[in-house]
Motif scaffolding. Structure first.
Motif, short mmCIF file in Angstrom:
data_model
loop_
_atom_site.label_atom_id
_atom_site.label_comp_id
_atom_site.label_asym_id
_atom_site.label_seq_id
_atom_site.Cartn_x
_atom_site.Cartn_y
_atom_site.Cartn_z
N ARG A 1 0.85 -1.20 -0.11
CA ARG A 1 0.44 0.20 0.19
C ARG A 1 0.75 1.15 0.05
NH1 ARG A 1 -5.79 2.06 1.04
NH2 ARG A 1 -5.33 3.67 2.09
N GLU A 2 2.18 1.02 0.47
CA GLU A 2 2.83 2.35 0.92
C GLU A 2 3.84 3.11 -0.52
OE1 GLU A 2 5.12 -1.26 1.72
OE2 GLU A 2 3.35 -1.14 1.88
N ASP A 3 3.04 2.10 -1.76
CA ASP A 3 4.21 2.55 -2.63
C ASP A 3 3.11 2.85 -3.53
OD1 ASP A 3 6.33 1.01 -2.40
OD2 ASP A 3 5.74 -1.12 -3.08
N PHE A 4 1.87 2.94 -3.57
CA PHE A 4 0.63 3.68 -3.65
C PHE A 4 0.04 5.22 -3.72
CE2 PHE A 4 0.18 -0.38 -5.45
CZ PHE A 4 0.20 -0.44 -6.75
N VAL A 5 0.85 5.15 -2.06
CA VAL A 5 1.05 6.38 -1.70
C VAL A 5 1.31 7.77 -2.11
CG1 VAL A 5 0.64 8.04 0.47
CG2 VAL A 5 -0.44 5.39 0.27
N PRO A 6 0.77 8.74 -1.90
CA PRO A 6 1.69 10.03 -2.23
C PRO A 6 3.13 10.10 -1.29
CG PRO A 6 -0.06 11.01 -1.81
CD PRO A 6 -0.93 8.88 -1.90
N PRO A 7 4.06 10.51 -1.50
CA PRO A 7 5.45 10.19 -0.43
C PRO A 7 4.94 11.27 0.58
CG PRO A 7 6.07 10.92 -2.68
CD PRO A 7 4.82 10.77 -3.30
N ALA A 8 4.53 12.34 0.27
CA ALA A 8 3.95 13.28 2.03
C ALA A 8 3.29 12.75 2.76
CB ALA A 8 3.63 14.10 0.97
N TYR A 9 2.60 11.71 2.61
CA TYR A 9 1.78 10.55 3.32
C TYR A 9 1.90 9.94 3.59
CZ TYR A 9 -1.68 14.76 2.14
OH TYR A 9 -1.81 16.28 1.67
N GLN A 10 3.18 8.57 2.99
CA GLN A 10 3.75 7.68 3.22
C GLN A 10 3.53 7.35 5.12
OE1 GLN A 10 7.24 6.92 1.94
NE2 GLN A 10 6.06 5.34 0.12
N SER A 11 3.38 8.48 5.96
CA SER A 11 3.57 8.30 6.95
C SER A 11 1.89 7.58 7.83
CB SER A 11 4.11 9.47 8.11
OG SER A 11 2.66 9.97 7.51
N ILE A 12 1.45 7.92 6.85
CA ILE A 12 -0.78 7.40 7.36
C ILE A 12 -0.61 6.64 6.29
CG2 ILE A 12 -0.58 10.21 8.43
CD1 ILE A 12 -2.97 9.99 5.84
N ALA A 13 -0.06 6.09 5.14
CA ALA A 13 -0.45 5.23 4.40
C ALA A 13 -1.07 4.54 5.29
CB ALA A 13 1.18 4.30 4.22
N PHE A 14 -1.05 3.64 6.51
CA PHE A 14 -1.87 2.52 7.51
C PHE A 14 -3.10 2.51 7.96
CE2 PHE A 14 2.56 1.07 5.44
CZ PHE A 14 2.01 0.27 5.08
N MET A 15 -2.99 4.03 8.17
CA MET A 15 -3.75 4.59 9.38
C MET A 15 -5.43 3.89 8.66
SD MET A 15 -2.00 7.96 10.72
CE MET A 15 -1.13 8.25 11.72
N ASP A 16 -6.42 4.51 9.36
CA ASP A 16 -7.62 3.97 9.74
C ASP A 16 -8.39 5.68 9.16
OD1 ASP A 16 -10.18 3.44 9.53
OD2 ASP A 16 -11.05 2.94 11.60
N THR A 17 -7.88 5.42 7.45
CA THR A 17 -8.33 7.21 7.85
C THR A 17 -8.09 7.45 5.70
OG1 THR A 17 -7.40 9.47 7.43
CG2 THR A 17 -5.77 8.87 6.92
N ALA A 18 -8.65 8.37 5.39
CA ALA A 18 -8.92 8.02 3.87
C ALA A 18 -7.58 9.58 3.27
CB ALA A 18 -9.85 8.62 3.08
N VAL A 19 -6.69 8.02 2.63
CA VAL A 19 -5.46 9.23 2.55
C VAL A 19 -5.64 10.29 1.02
CG1 VAL A 19 -3.05 8.94 1.38
CG2 VAL A 19 -4.10 7.18 3.28
N PRO A 20 -4.95 11.54 1.53
CA PRO A 20 -5.51 12.44 0.03
C PRO A 20 -4.57 11.85 -1.23
CG PRO A 20 -4.76 13.72 2.53
CD PRO A 20 -4.43 12.13 2.58
N LEU A 21 -5.24 13.37 -1.93
CA LEU A 21 -4.47 12.52 -3.26
C LEU A 21 -4.53 13.61 -4.08
CD1 LEU A 21 -5.29 8.88 -4.74
CD2 LEU A 21 -3.79 9.50 -3.77
N PRO A 22 -3.20 14.42 -4.28
CA PRO A 22 -3.12 15.75 -4.62
C PRO A 22 -3.44 16.08 -5.80
CG PRO A 22 -1.51 15.55 -2.67
CD PRO A 22 -2.28 14.48 -3.14
N SER A 23 -3.93 16.84 -6.94
CA SER A 23 -3.81 17.04 -8.12
C SER A 23 -3.81 18.54 -8.74
CB SER A 23 -4.89 16.71 -8.95
OG SER A 23 -5.17 16.60 -10.41
#
Length: 222
Positions: free
Chosen positions: A34-56
């Motif tokens: 999963r960490e490989d699909f998360v923007p680098p700035a948000y890798q620290s929350i890749a496995f948290m119970d939260t919706a991870v932002p995807l900036p564009s």
């Protein structure tokens, strides 16, 4: 950060308690990084119970990856098989498409946002997901020219599932979506019987970001 420990904790502390007990699904979550699909700035929350932002830079609306437990539960409920063709609407980072790709014959995932379509393609290529195709397209109409699909996944919420999308299911096909209005939404599984025979069952309560360009109910003004 110890990604392997974080992944283990995600599976054992978030996903199992959410009634995800299919051993194949749990094993898949341990394999797809999963960490490989998360923007680098948000890798620290890749496995948290939260919706991870995807900036564009090409969309005014902030997109998100769904919570890990929601993705896992939807994957379990769909019970995708190796001979099946899957359509996903809302590729996001490509993570859900990667999970689906491990279980399906082929996955086509649609992403309306140019930046996210590129991001998903890069992530899926790096993960070796050779049976997943990312198309930059408005998914609200599905892919009517590509024939019927065994499984359709809406990786976001809609007010209602359009009949045109349900019509792109094969007999026996399944569609899953988060349906409703904030703050009351439910994950719902639709199954197609015959030509005009559709059954649905509510799976669980949750909330999810809106998919773009799907119709909203009219609002009355006095």
């Amino acid at each position: 950060m110890n990604f392997e420990q974080a992944r283990f904790n995600m599976i054992e502390q978030q996903i199992r308690p959410w009634d995800v007990l299919d051993t194949d699904v749990l094993a898949l979550l341990a394999v797809v990084r999963r960490e490989d699909f998360v923007p680098p700035a948000y890798q620290s929350i890749a496995f948290m119970d939260t919706a991870v932002p995807l900036p564009s830079t090409t969309s005014p609306a902030l997109q998100h990856m769904l919570e890990p437990k929601v993705e896992a539960r939807l994957l379990q409920e769909l019970d995708v098989r190796k001979h099946e063709r899957v359509l996903e609407i809302g590729a996001g980072s490509g993570y859900m498409a990667a999970l689906l790709g491990h279980r399906a014959q082929h996955v086509t995932t649609l992403e309306i946002d140019r930046d996210l379509a590129r991001f998903a393609r890069q992530n899926l290529a790096r993960a070796g997901a050779m049976n997943v195709t990312v198309l930059e397209a408005d998914g609200a109409a599905g892919l009517p020219d590509e024939g019927a699909f065994d499984v359709i996944v809406l990786s976001g919420s809609v007010a209602d599932v359009p009949a045109a999308l349900l019509g792109q299911l094969k007999p026996g096909g399944r569609l899953v979506a988060v349906v409703g209005q904030w703050p009351i939404m439910r994950a719902r599984l639709f199954t197609r019987g015959g030509e005009h025979d559709f059954r649905s069952v509510d799976l669980f309560d949750t909330v999810a970001p809106r998919l773009r360009n799907f119709p909203e109910p009219s609002r009355f003004h006095f």
